[in-house]
Write an enzyme that holds these catalytic residues in place. Structure first.
Site: not given
Length: 476
Positions: A395, A245, A452
């Site tokens: 982000y 990630d 993930h």
């Protein structure tokens, strides 16, 4: 005249005798420099930063001490949580919706009931504190990390320092199941006594117990610099890196920034931003003649049908990304105020990012891979630290820029690299594409299962792959 000109011509020839070799050496030197510069590895400039509150102090050296830290809780904290859980409001789900519309509220009621009546946060705090925690101040903010050393090192074995970096919506807690496998492999039946690690797991600034940046612009490159400083402060000159990630671009940037310090880079998800004509051709031909464009049969199985797996499924799973990359503070307000909303927002990712087919299950398949105690402990790390908003801002800081203009856009990764490709990962990047950035791939593993959250879901598989990679690097 002849006699008068002779001394001048002699003087001119003497000058030539000096100038010609000098000019030759100069041109030759420039040619050598040009040839060497062509092969010189480009790196990201280290730079410096300040993320504390207000202006950077002009005088005084930063406190470089490493301070022991312990996670604590209180009756007041737990009582406030219980009150909020009891006052939650739910919207009934559509019949037969399962997880297709997001977290199913019928199952959410069950999760919240367990959270309120059975989940023991004090007990989980003890679990979290079983590894040594520390704080240190870097570039004006407190950085939290755990540092775990092996209890026993076989004679003649070198202990390899390994920095492991988490992502969103995970935390340092993701690594709690893999840490003992890496620090004491023989005890856990891995039979890998020739590779032993000491593990450093930091919290990304703005996540968990690491202080959030007070200034705008804190991105993966700033994080990479801070983590290099952390490792240097701990006394490590060379070390291995591992990430998934956000941990993947952070550790990749670390390898691009100081390749001389990075012995090897292991990733369980990779991002390739540069796609040209060659990629388009490989996409078009890969479904029919994968071997012609450098794809394996396994690549083709994971990538096709291309529109469904690489466009539709990515769009379905990335709505959160657009919100967090544009207006994180707006969405974050509700999540920071409601533990139920926070749990739904975070745990939905642990459903579909673990296995895409979990969309079809009424409980999202959450308890088939994790326990509710594990899942809620991760949620609690966000809740008790009020870090959901600052984690979402990450982000915006990283994705609101033109990716072609960032400092790492044209810098390859030349350190030894290992890639573990899990089949349920959101997007599959074949080795043929990975080589465009990672120029020294030592191992590329098609993992048999997992998604993930590799360290959290399949710790043994990931540990074995890391060990195999490090063993090969050490033999180079």
């Amino acid at each position: 005249k002849t006699i008068l000109c002779f001394p001048r011509s002699f003087e001119y020839s003497q000058k030539n005798a000096v100038l010609v070799p000098v000019a030759t050496l100069g041109v030759g030197g420039m040619l050598v420099y040009w040839l060497r510069s062509r092969h010189k590895i480009k790196t990201i400039e280290m730079g410096d930063g300040w993320w504390g509150s207000g202006e950077r102090p002009l005088k005084g050296k930063e406190d470089e001490s490493i301070r022991p830290f312990k996670i604590e809780t209180s009756d007041k904290e737990i009582e406030d949580l219980h009150r909020r859980l009891e006052q939650a409001r739910y919207a009934p789900p559509l019949e037969g919706a399962a997880f297709h519309y997001g977290f199913n509220s019928n199952y959410l009621r069950k999760v919240v009931a367990y959270w309120r009546n059975q989940f023991d946060w004090r007990k989980q705090v003890e679990v979290l504190n079983k590894y040594p925690h520390f704080l240190t101040t870097i570039e004006g903010i407190d950085i939290h990390f755990i540092h775990v050393k092996p209890s026993y090192v076989p004679h003649g074995r070198a202990v390899q320092p390994l920095l492991m970096v988490h992502g969103w919506p995970g935390s340092f807690y993701e690594f709690y199941k893999i840490i003992p496998l890496l620090t004491e492999p023989a005890r856990h039946g891995l039979n890998e006594g020739d590779v032993v690690f000491e593990i450093i797991c930091p919290s990304i600034p703005g996540y968990g117990f690491s202080e959030a940046p007070h200034q705008k612009g804190f991105d993966t490159i700033a994080t990479a610099r801070i983590f290099h400083k952390l490792m240097n402060r701990l006394g490590f000159k060379e070390y291995y890196l591992q990430g998934g990630d956000w941990g993947s671009p952070i550790t990749t940037n670390m390898a691009q920034m100081l390749p001389q310090s990075v012995k090897g880079l292991h990733l369980n998800v990779i991002f390739v931003r540069r796609h040209g004509l060659g990629t388009m051709i490989s996409v078009m031909l890969g479904a029919y003649v994968p071997w012609l464009v450098g794809l394996t049969r396994e690549d083709a199985q994971r990538m096709y049908p291309f529109i469904q797996k690489n466009i539709y499924e990515i769009l379905r799973e990335s709505g959160y990304l657009h919100i967090q990359a544009t207006k994180p503070d707006t969405a974050g307000c509700g999540l920071n105020d409601s533990p139920v909303g926070l749990a739904a927002y975070i745990l939905e990712k642990f459903s579909t990012w673990t296995d895409k087919s979990f969309l079809n299950k009424d409980d999202g398949g959450l308890e088939s891979k994790y326990s509710l105690d594990e899942l809620l402990t991760n949620v609690m790390i966000y809740w008790v630290t009020s870090s959901i908003v600052s984690s979402m801002r990450y982000y915006k800081e990283n994705l609101s820029k033109d990716p072609s203009q960032t400092a790492d856009a044209r810098v390859g990764v030349h350190v030894p690299t290992g890639i573990a490709a899990f089949p349920q990962e959101l997007m599959h990047i074949p080795p043929a594409w990975a080589k465009k950035i990672f120029r020294n791939i030592i191992t590329y593993s098609y993992m048999p299962r997992g998604g993930h959250f590799a360290a959290f879901e399949e710790p043994k598989l990931l540990a074995q792959d890391i060990m195999e990679f490090v063993r090969k690097v050490e033999k180079l």
